[in-house]
Every structure is written in C-alpha cells, then in structure tokens.
Design an enzyme around this catalytic site. Structure first.
Site, PDB file in Angstrom:
ATOM      1  N   ILE A 111      -3.969  -8.555   1.582  1.00 29.59           N
ATOM      2  CA  ILE A 111      -2.973  -8.517   2.653  1.00 29.59           C
ATOM      3  C   ILE A 111      -3.210  -9.655   3.647  1.00 29.59           C
ATOM      4  O   ILE A 111      -2.304 -10.418   3.968  1.00 29.59           O
ATOM      5  CB  ILE A 111      -2.975  -7.133   3.359  1.00 29.59           C
ATOM      6  N   CYS A 122       2.468  -0.084   3.470  1.00 28.13           N
ATOM      7  CA  CYS A 122       3.478  -0.773   2.659  1.00 28.13           C
ATOM      8  C   CYS A 122       4.573   0.215   2.249  1.00 28.13           C
ATOM      9  O   CYS A 122       5.760  -0.066   2.393  1.00 28.13           O
ATOM     10  CB  CYS A 122       2.845  -1.465   1.455  1.00 28.13           C
ATOM     11  N   THR A 172      -7.620  -0.964   0.646  1.00 30.25           N
ATOM     12  CA  THR A 172      -6.441  -0.152   0.362  1.00 30.25           C
ATOM     13  C   THR A 172      -6.866   1.110  -0.403  1.00 30.25           C
ATOM     14  O   THR A 172      -6.406   2.218  -0.135  1.00 30.25           O
ATOM     15  CB  THR A 172      -5.432  -0.964  -0.470  1.00 30.25           C
ATOM     16  N   ARG A 173      -7.764   0.928  -1.361  1.00 26.57           N
ATOM     17  CA  ARG A 173      -8.221   2.059  -2.163  1.00 26.57           C
ATOM     18  C   ARG A 173      -9.032   3.046  -1.330  1.00 26.57           C
ATOM     19  O   ARG A 173      -8.862   4.254  -1.453  1.00 26.57           O
ATOM     20  CB  ARG A 173      -9.069   1.547  -3.334  1.00 26.57           C
ATOM     21  N   ASN A 187       4.345  -5.169  -2.208  1.00 25.98           N
ATOM     22  CA  ASN A 187       3.678  -4.341  -1.195  1.00 25.98           C
ATOM     23  C   ASN A 187       2.990  -5.201  -0.139  1.00 25.98           C
ATOM     24  O   ASN A 187       2.863  -4.783   1.017  1.00 25.98           O
ATOM     25  CB  ASN A 187       2.696  -3.361  -1.837  1.00 25.98           C
TER      26      ASN A 187
END
Lengths: 340, 300
Positions: free
Chosen positions: B14, B126, B163-164, B268
């Site tokens: 990102i 996102c 993100t995970r 995303n």
C-alpha cells in the site's frame, strides 16, 4: 497381528452436513445427534454453519440456528465427546466469534485457511492455545497446492501452535495416490499428528481415508451416512467398519455408530448424499462442492448448464467464499448463448 | 505555489503504491517513503524512481520534524496506535490507511468535506472504500435497511503481512463504515484472499436486506456516486447492476488498478490510495486557497 496405532475420529456431520441442508440444522437436531454420538464414543463432534462459526451470511447462506444456539445445544449433550468448531479467518474474528465460542465451552478449535494462506490463522491458533484449548490447523482445498507447498504452509501452522494438522480434499478431487504423496510428505516433515478430511465426488472418500492412514495419518474426519457438502464426506460408519477390519482402534462402538447413522439419515438430511452428475463435474474440475446448490439454482434461473458453470469456475481457480462469481459466470454464459 | 509536503510511513504494497501515485499529484509532493528495511522491495522501487527513502520508521519523522505537513500511515493498526500520538504531538495532519479507526471514517465520495477538519482521518479499508459508496446510495434510498453484507475478494499476492495480520481489524472497521454510511441495523464484512493464478481482480459484492427494495431509485443514486468515484479512481466499475436475488439486493463492483507497484489486478491498493490522496488534496487545496486570500471561505 501387529498393534496398529489408534486413529482419532472427528465427526463434522453437524458442520459439513449443514451445507447439504442449506445450514438449516436446528438446535434440537443437533442436541439429539450429539447425545447419540456421545453414547457411541465419537471422540470429537464438530458443529456449526457449513463454513464454520461466524459464517452465517447472505453470501454463504443464513443458518437456521445461530452459533450460540448451536454450541449450547451441543455442549449440553456432549459428556465424553469433545466439542469442536471450524473457523475460517476472514469470516469469523476473535472478538466477535472465538471469544463467545470459548465461553460456550468449545474444546477443539479447528482453524482453517485456504491451502496457501496459513499465515491468516496465527492469531486464532494463538487464541485457542493461550486459553488452554486444543488448536488444529486445517488446510482447505489442498489439491490446489503441491505437496512441498502444503508442507511449507503446514509448518507455519505448527509454528503458531497447532497441535494437529488436517488437510481437506474440499472438492473431492484426489485419487488415493494423490493422498499418499501429500500425507507422506506432511508426516515426514511435521512433528505433530496429521489428519485427512475426504469428500466423495469421485467415489474415493473411504479409499482415500484408508490410504491416508496407511501413509501415516492418525486423524480422520467422517460424517454419518456421509452427511456433508455435495457428494458427501467419508461415510463415518463405513470408515469405522473398515478400520476395525484392518485392525485399527478408534474407541467407537460399531453398533452405536450404525444407530447414529440411521438417526442422521432419518432425522437430519433431506436426501442421503449421492454422487450426482454435477458432483462428478465438481470433483473433476476441482471446485468446492459447496458451490453445488447455488450453482444449480442459478443455472436454472439463467437457462444455462451447471456443468459449464463448474468448468468455468475451475478454470478461474475459484475458492470457497467466492460464490458470488457463480452469478457472474452464469450471466456471461447466458449472454454468450444469446449471441450464438 | 508550494505543494503540500507528504511522507508515507510503511513501505509495503500500500505504502509503495501510494508513494508512486503521489508523484503525479499537482497538489502534493512526496518527500519520502519510510520503511524499516532498505532492502525491502518497496524502498528499492521508490529509490529507483528518485523518491527519498529511509529505513528508520517513525523516528525519521521525529528527527526531521520539518520534512512534511501530512503523513500517510500505511503500516498496521497496532503500529498506527503507536504513531498517532507522536504525530499528533508534532502537529502533523495524519491520513491513516490502517484499520486502526482512531480518526473519523472517511470515504471521499460520501463525506470528504466532513473529514477535512480532523487532524487524523481514517481511510477505513480497501473493501470499505469499494463498498461504502454503495452502502450510502442504499441508505439514501431506503430508510429501513435491516442488514447489509459486503464480500470482497482480493488476490493473495496483493495482501502483504500487515494486511494479513489486520484481518480482524479489517472486518470490524469495514462493518463500522457500512453501518455508518447506510444506516443499517446490522452489518457483516467478509474478506477472501484468493490465491488463484493468474491473480484475480479486486471484486466486491454488496448485499442488502430491506422490506421495501426500490431498485430503480437505488440504481439512479448509485450511478451518480459511481461517477464521482471514477473521477479519482477510473478503474472502479459496476459489473453486476443492482438486482433482486433471492429477496436481497445484490450489487457487484470490480476495481482495476493503474498497476503502479503491483499489476492492475491489485485494485485494492488503488481504491484506498486514491481515496487517501483525495483527502490530502482536499487539505492542500483548502490550505493554499486560505493562504492566498484569507477571507475567502472555501466552498468545495
């Protein structure tokens, strides 16, 4: 006769079977089944929405009983058997779903992820272990990864604290040699027990389960009368009979499990799982059998062939949770048909 | 006229994509991409494009307090909880791209102007950026939404470690945005990381249950807001027009990215980064207009 290792049986009839009845199992059905399973000596009984706790949704189907009702019903009936749940991060969260499950008395937390996404399970496995509960790592759709990749992902789950590693043949895609190759790789590379969860799309659920044991697996999933998504799972009572004949010990009473299967057929299911033509297509295309019901319904609505939907979904490499793509594919097929 | 100076904290997918996009903004100047390892793919990419980089994390901003006016935080929710008080003390405008949910939830096509007063703005997620405008259009045309549900699928390769790790926060923050923007009583968010190869495009489906569905009014409100979104993210597209399916309203969108850091499937990244840039440009335009003619009230 040589002494063979004990095989631990986990029964997900009340979870995977929920797929077959559009997640409409009631608290009363769950309670009555659990009583019989407990009496038969089934070691672990897994309950919940077909996609696990926290998964009741418009996307996947709304469950008739909510997680709390399901867990309370099962807990009240299970005395000797352990209470298990299936959890998929991305549907469920620790705060919204795992904490209430812990409070409801769940013993075994089977934390599942698509076969290449094991790192999503860390928090969930940690949560179960930190609260003194048993945590399994479960790799779904395992046919989509090579044995080497499966081992790499399984090792992550072992490192997070998983105490057993299960691979699922979610699409019923394996033949016995596929199972042997994967289980041998996992047993050789992990320090924790390895288990197998079969689906019967190509008629190999029992043969695959026995091959898994032969290759070193010590945990097997089996469902009463095969009650599970699509073509169903390894039929629990057949599994017990075959294991008994082969000299493996499961601790489950044969007559008890036969009665349990009769109960399941009479009281839980609309139809006994069979290998329908669509299930064969699902198994061959490697698409999760939970897509069967929505694909059939949508195929009819759009006047297209459900088999075409499956092979197209297989081509796109869809995974469980992408049921929304069925609509898109059906629309495209209908449009192509019109143009032609 | 001087541009608003920005630093991006976090050099994952990102943050790196954002730094590249900032180079195109007429209102913003990218003064650095700050990560924690000079060998990371993100910092290497930024360096190759001539963007200043640092591996010192938040300490870089503390050590160079005059380097920037606005900080984009693209680290993780847990890290943002540590960064937020530091940046507040330093008087920086903060645009938070993690699901830490400290500042007000901002979706530019819905509530940009309400957010420009806040020193810390949260960009939801996102999936939240893709679905909130739809939720808003539903809320504008239905006053009795019982339930709204959003399912987003993104390519596994577009989801980095933060993100995970933030999957639970993603879900909770997206659900909060859905309720806020639609007025629905209940909301559920689901995220699928899809490992399919070739990688799948970002796709989001919104379902709503309401006793009196008005597809026509909703479609017309939706088309209006989609045009606004496309002004800052052209790859946002409705791929399934609103329809009643099994008693629920279903709408599906796809987001194709510009392919700045990851290929175009990673919409995303674009959907949240373009939104974050829209907020920063909102600050910049207002500040510059204010500085030029102090008496002029900004009307946007």
């Amino acid at each position: 006769m040589t002494i063979k290792p004990n095989i631990l049986i986990s029964d997900p009839s009340l979870r995977d079977g929920n797929h077959a009845v559009r997640h409409q199992l009631t608290a009363s059905q769950i309670e009555r089944y659990c009583r019989l399973a407990d009496a038969a000596g089934v070691p672990i009984v897994e309950v919940g929405h077909g996609n696990g706790i926290g998964a009741s949704s418009l996307q996947l189907g709304l469950a008739a009983a909510n997680d709390h009702q399901i867990l309370s019903a099962a807990r009240s009936a299970l005395k000797r058997s352990l209470l298990g749940i299936h959890i998929i991060p991305g549907f469920a969260t620790v705060d919204k779903d795992l904490k209430p499950a812990l409070d409801a008395g769940v013993d075994v937390f089977r934390v599942a992820a698509h076969c290449t996404e094991a790192d999503l399970t860390e928090r969930f496995i940690n949560f179960a272990r930190n609260n003194g509960k048993t945590a399994y790592g479960v790799l779904m759709m395992s046919h989509m990864a090579s044995p080497a990749v499966l081992l790499e992902e399984a090792r992550k789950m072992e490192a997070y604290g998983a105490e057993t590693l299960i691979i699922m043949d979610s699409a019923g895609h394996y033949l016995p040699n596929d199972v042997r190759e994967r289980i041998e790789t996992l047993v050789g590379g992990l320090g924790i027990p390895v288990g197998f969860h079969a689906h019967n799309n190509l008629g190999c659920a029992i043969a695959n389960s026995i091959t898994a044991v032969d290759a070193g697996a010590t945990v097997l999933d089996g469902c009463a009368r095969g009650f599970g998504a699509g073509a169903g799972n390894a039929q629990l009572e057949v599994l017990i009979a075959v294991l008994q004949k082969l000299g493996y010990e499961t601790g489950i009473d044969l007559y008890g499990v036969l009665d349990l299967a009769d109960f399941a057929e009479k009281e839980l299911m609309d139809v006994v799982p069979t290998i329908s033509s669509t299930s064969i297509v699902s198994g061959l295309s490697g698409v999760f059998s939970g897509f069967l019901k929505p694909a059939t319904r949508i195929a009819e609505e759009y006047g297209v062939d459900a088999r075409d939907i499956f092979f197209e979904l297989g081509r796109r490499g869809v995974v469980a949770g992408q049921e929304d793509l069925i609509l898109e594919v059906a629309q495209e097929l209908a449009r192509d048909k019109q143009v032609a | 006229m001087s541009k608003l100076r920005a630093v991006v904290l976090g050099s994952g997918n990102i943050g790196t994509d954002l730094a590249i996009k900032l180079m195109r903004s007429p209102w913003l100047e990218c003064r650095g991409l700050v990560g924690r390892s000079l060998t990371s793919a993100g910092l290497a990419k930024a360096q190759s494009l001539g963007i200043p980089v640092s591996a010192n994390g938040i300490a870089f901003i503390e050590n160079h307090p005059d380097s920037c006016d606005v900080v984009f935080d693209a680290t993780s929710a847990a890290s943002h909880h540590e960064h937020a008080p530091v940046l507040e003390r330093m008087g920086k405008l903060v645009i938070d791209l993690t699901p830490a949910k400290i500042g007000p939830l901002c979706v530019p096509s819905v509530n940009l102007n309400d957010c420009l007063e806040a020193p810390n703005v949260n960009m939801v997620t996102c999936g939240g950026q893709a679905s909130s405008p739809i939720a808003y259009a539903l809320g504008q045309t239905h006053d009795d939404i019982e339930y709204i549900e959003v399912v987003s699928s993104i390519a596994s390769r577009s989801a980095g470690p933060a993100t995970r790790r933030n999957l639970d926060e993603y879900i909770h923050t997206t659900e909060a945005a859905l309720k806020k923007f639609s007025g629905a009583q209940n909301a559920k968010a689901i995220l699928n990381l899809n490992p399919a190869v070739p990688c799948i495009n970002m796709q989001t489906t919104v379902f709503a249950k309401t006793p009196n569905p008005d597809i026509e009014a909703f479609t017309s409100a939706l088309n209006k807001i989609v045009a606004e979104i496309q002004a800052y993210i052209p790859g946002y597209e409705i791929i399934l027009q609103p329809r009643l399916d099994n008693g629920r309203i279903a709408t599906m969108v796809r987001v194709i990215g510009r392919g700045d850091f990851l290929p175009a499937y990673a919409g995303n990244l674009d959907i949240i980064n373009c939104a974050a840039i829209a907020v920063a440009e909102g600050y910049a335009q207002r500040r510059i207009v204010d500085a030029d003619s102090p008496k002029l009230r900004v009307v946007q």
